[in-house]
Design a protein around this motif. Structure first.
Motif, PDB file in Angstrom:
ATOM      1  N   LYS A   1       0.813  -1.206   0.000  1.00  0.00           N
ATOM      2  CA  LYS A   1       0.000   0.000   0.000  1.00  0.00           C
ATOM      3  C   LYS A   1       0.854   1.267   0.000  1.00  0.00           C
ATOM      4  CE  LYS A   1      -3.884  -2.161   2.348  1.00  0.00           C
ATOM      5  NZ  LYS A   1      -4.721  -2.207   3.531  1.00  0.00           N
ATOM      6  N   ASP A   2       2.168   1.110   0.132  1.00  0.00           N
ATOM      7  CA  ASP A   2       3.078   2.249   0.167  1.00  0.00           C
ATOM      8  C   ASP A   2       3.150   2.890  -1.222  1.00  0.00           C
ATOM      9  OD1 ASP A   2       5.191   4.036   0.372  1.00  0.00           O
ATOM     10  OD2 ASP A   2       6.424   2.679   1.568  1.00  0.00           O
ATOM     11  N   LYS A   3       2.756   4.151  -1.317  1.00  0.00           N
ATOM     12  CA  LYS A   3       2.734   4.825  -2.622  1.00  0.00           C
ATOM     13  C   LYS A   3       4.134   4.940  -3.209  1.00  0.00           C
ATOM     14  CE  LYS A   3       3.029   9.633  -1.106  1.00  0.00           C
ATOM     15  NZ  LYS A   3       4.015  10.389  -1.822  1.00  0.00           N
ATOM     16  N   ASN A   4       5.136   5.046  -2.357  1.00  0.00           N
ATOM     17  CA  ASN A   4       6.503   5.165  -2.858  1.00  0.00           C
ATOM     18  C   ASN A   4       6.982   3.868  -3.511  1.00  0.00           C
ATOM     19  OD1 ASN A   4       6.767   7.854  -2.015  1.00  0.00           O
ATOM     20  ND2 ASN A   4       7.231   7.178   0.060  1.00  0.00           N
ATOM     21  N   LEU A   5       6.524   2.746  -3.001  1.00  0.00           N
ATOM     22  CA  LEU A   5       6.848   1.464  -3.633  1.00  0.00           C
ATOM     23  C   LEU A   5       6.153   1.366  -4.988  1.00  0.00           C
ATOM     24  CD1 LEU A   5       8.280  -1.262  -3.465  1.00  0.00           C
ATOM     25  CD2 LEU A   5       6.272  -2.162  -2.276  1.00  0.00           C
ATOM     26  N   CYS A   6       4.918   1.829  -5.049  1.00  0.00           N
ATOM     27  CA  CYS A   6       4.182   1.836  -6.329  1.00  0.00           C
ATOM     28  C   CYS A   6       4.851   2.761  -7.341  1.00  0.00           C
ATOM     29  CB  CYS A   6       2.729   2.242  -6.108  1.00  0.00           C
ATOM     30  SG  CYS A   6       1.782   1.035  -5.162  1.00  0.00           S
ATOM     31  N   ILE A   7       5.335   3.909  -6.884  1.00  0.00           N
ATOM     32  CA  ILE A   7       6.048   4.831  -7.771  1.00  0.00           C
ATOM     33  C   ILE A   7       7.329   4.167  -8.278  1.00  0.00           C
ATOM     34  CG2 ILE A   7       7.325   7.026  -7.855  1.00  0.00           C
ATOM     35  CD1 ILE A   7       5.197   8.121  -5.863  1.00  0.00           C
ATOM     36  N   SER A   8       8.020   3.459  -7.392  1.00  0.00           N
ATOM     37  CA  SER A   8       9.246   2.753  -7.789  1.00  0.00           C
ATOM     38  C   SER A   8       8.942   1.702  -8.851  1.00  0.00           C
ATOM     39  CB  SER A   8       9.902   2.088  -6.577  1.00  0.00           C
ATOM     40  OG  SER A   8      10.269   3.042  -5.614  1.00  0.00           O
ATOM     41  N   LEU A   9       7.844   0.981  -8.677  1.00  0.00           N
ATOM     42  CA  LEU A   9       7.441  -0.028  -9.664  1.00  0.00           C
ATOM     43  C   LEU A   9       7.102   0.643 -10.997  1.00  0.00           C
ATOM     44  CD1 LEU A   9       6.705  -2.901 -10.542  1.00  0.00           C
ATOM     45  CD2 LEU A   9       4.416  -2.503  -9.573  1.00  0.00           C
ATOM     46  N   LEU A  10       6.372   1.738 -10.934  1.00  0.00           N
ATOM     47  CA  LEU A  10       6.007   2.464 -12.157  1.00  0.00           C
ATOM     48  C   LEU A  10       7.252   2.947 -12.908  1.00  0.00           C
ATOM     49  CD1 LEU A  10       3.721   3.585 -13.914  1.00  0.00           C
ATOM     50  CD2 LEU A  10       3.796   5.651 -12.522  1.00  0.00           C
ATOM     51  N   ILE A  11       8.196   3.520 -12.174  1.00  0.00           N
ATOM     52  CA  ILE A  11       9.444   3.986 -12.787  1.00  0.00           C
ATOM     53  C   ILE A  11      10.162   2.811 -13.456  1.00  0.00           C
ATOM     54  CG2 ILE A  11      11.777   4.840 -12.280  1.00  0.00           C
ATOM     55  CD1 ILE A  11      10.450   6.575 -10.057  1.00  0.00           C
ATOM     56  N   THR A  12      10.235   1.695 -12.760  1.00  0.00           N
ATOM     57  CA  THR A  12      10.913   0.503 -13.292  1.00  0.00           C
ATOM     58  C   THR A  12      10.227   0.004 -14.558  1.00  0.00           C
ATOM     59  OG1 THR A  12      11.593  -0.115 -11.055  1.00  0.00           O
ATOM     60  CG2 THR A  12      11.703  -1.828 -12.728  1.00  0.00           C
ATOM     61  N   LEU A  13       8.899  -0.049 -14.546  1.00  0.00           N
ATOM     62  CA  LEU A  13       8.174  -0.528 -15.724  1.00  0.00           C
ATOM     63  C   LEU A  13       8.301   0.420 -16.910  1.00  0.00           C
ATOM     64  CD1 LEU A  13       4.971  -2.035 -14.070  1.00  0.00           C
ATOM     65  CD2 LEU A  13       6.865  -3.268 -15.158  1.00  0.00           C
ATOM     66  N   VAL A  14       8.351   1.727 -16.635  1.00  0.00           N
ATOM     67  CA  VAL A  14       8.522   2.692 -17.726  1.00  0.00           C
ATOM     68  C   VAL A  14       9.864   2.463 -18.421  1.00  0.00           C
ATOM     69  CG1 VAL A  14       8.952   5.145 -18.217  1.00  0.00           C
ATOM     70  CG2 VAL A  14       6.968   4.475 -16.870  1.00  0.00           C
ATOM     71  N   PHE A  15      10.896   2.236 -17.644  1.00  0.00           N
ATOM     72  CA  PHE A  15      12.229   2.058 -18.225  1.00  0.00           C
ATOM     73  C   PHE A  15      12.462   0.658 -18.788  1.00  0.00           C
ATOM     74  CE2 PHE A  15      13.133   5.938 -15.957  1.00  0.00           C
ATOM     75  CZ  PHE A  15      14.027   6.573 -16.799  1.00  0.00           C
ATOM     76  N   PHE A  16      11.921  -0.366 -18.122  1.00  0.00           N
ATOM     77  CA  PHE A  16      12.292  -1.732 -18.480  1.00  0.00           C
ATOM     78  C   PHE A  16      11.137  -2.623 -18.930  1.00  0.00           C
ATOM     79  CE2 PHE A  16      15.557  -0.511 -15.266  1.00  0.00           C
ATOM     80  CZ  PHE A  16      16.619  -0.437 -16.143  1.00  0.00           C
ATOM     81  N   GLY A  17       9.921  -2.103 -18.945  1.00  0.00           N
ATOM     82  CA  GLY A  17       8.763  -2.907 -19.320  1.00  0.00           C
ATOM     83  C   GLY A  17       8.854  -3.508 -20.709  1.00  0.00           C
ATOM     84  N   ILE A  18       9.523  -2.832 -21.615  1.00  0.00           N
ATOM     85  CA  ILE A  18       9.660  -3.310 -22.987  1.00  0.00           C
ATOM     86  C   ILE A  18      10.416  -4.638 -23.045  1.00  0.00           C
ATOM     87  CG2 ILE A  18      11.793  -2.042 -23.450  1.00  0.00           C
ATOM     88  CD1 ILE A  18       8.947  -2.592 -25.950  1.00  0.00           C
ATOM     89  N   PHE A  19      11.216  -4.905 -22.037  1.00  0.00           N
ATOM     90  CA  PHE A  19      12.013  -6.132 -22.033  1.00  0.00           C
ATOM     91  C   PHE A  19      11.198  -7.381 -21.705  1.00  0.00           C
ATOM     92  CE2 PHE A  19      15.311  -2.895 -21.580  1.00  0.00           C
ATOM     93  CZ  PHE A  19      16.176  -3.302 -22.580  1.00  0.00           C
TER      94      PHE A  19
END
Length: 187
Positions: free
Chosen positions: A5-23
């Motif tokens: 439920k931590d919004k900062n963890l969700c932001i971290s996941l979003l950042i990661t997916l933006v950069f690496f989701g294509i892989f």
């Protein structure tokens, strides 16, 4: 569940997916062809001779379980996404203790974890273990900071994290030194 439920963890996941989701789409770097085209024993031996024991045993395990190429790739991708997400999140928390600005802390932690060198790690089929090395280095740094603050027992887990990281991939462990030196200066 609270961490989810931590919004900062969700932001971290979003950042990661933006950069690496294509892989998520299987790519075939030259090394991937080599890994998939060689016998499991040859790859196991290669990783063992390179001192990458964790990678060797994981590779051996997925071959014993008879995972297909795409399933191996997908599992590696998921491990990489989880590892990078938690690396950004944990480093954000460490930096935010000193900086006190969430946006600056996210920017700095993202730039440290996601850079041209980390993008290269996603080019290989063993991306999960390579990204795990980053997470282990951040965890070691976290424990090392506890040691600097006076918890002398925290050095043991820091050493264990770094030992495991070294057995995963030696190319990333300098991250521990780079971040650790900054906190040595601060404390």
């Amino acid at each position: 569940m609270e961490k989810l439920k931590d919004k900062n963890l969700c932001i971290s996941l979003l950042i990661t997916l933006v950069f690496f989701g294509i892989f998520i789409k299987m790519d075939y770097a030259t090394d991937t062809y080599s890994v998939l085209g060689s016998s499991p024993k040859e790859i196991f031996d290669h990783f063992m001779l390179s001192g990458r024991f964790v990678t060797a045993f994981l590779w051996g395990g997925v071959n014993v379980l008879n995972f297909g190429d795409y399933l191996i790739y997908f599992c590696s991708f998921v491990l990489a996404i989880i590892s990078i997400t938690f690396s950004i999140y944990l480093l954000f928390k460490l930096i935010n203790e000193k900086v006190k600005s969430e946006s600056v802390s996210f920017l700095v932690s993202t730039l440290i974890i996601i850079n041209p060198f980390s993008v290269e790690l996603f080019m290989y089929i063993e991306k999960g273990v390579l990204a795990l090395t980053i997470l282990l280095s951040v965890l070691a740094t976290k424990k090392f900071i506890e040691y600097i603050k006076g918890n002398k027992k925290a050095i043991i887990p820091a050493l264990i994290y770094m030992l495991i990281a070294t057995f995963c991939y030696q190319g990333v462990i300098s991250l521990f030194i780079a971040i650790g030196v900054v906190f040595i200066v601060l404390y």
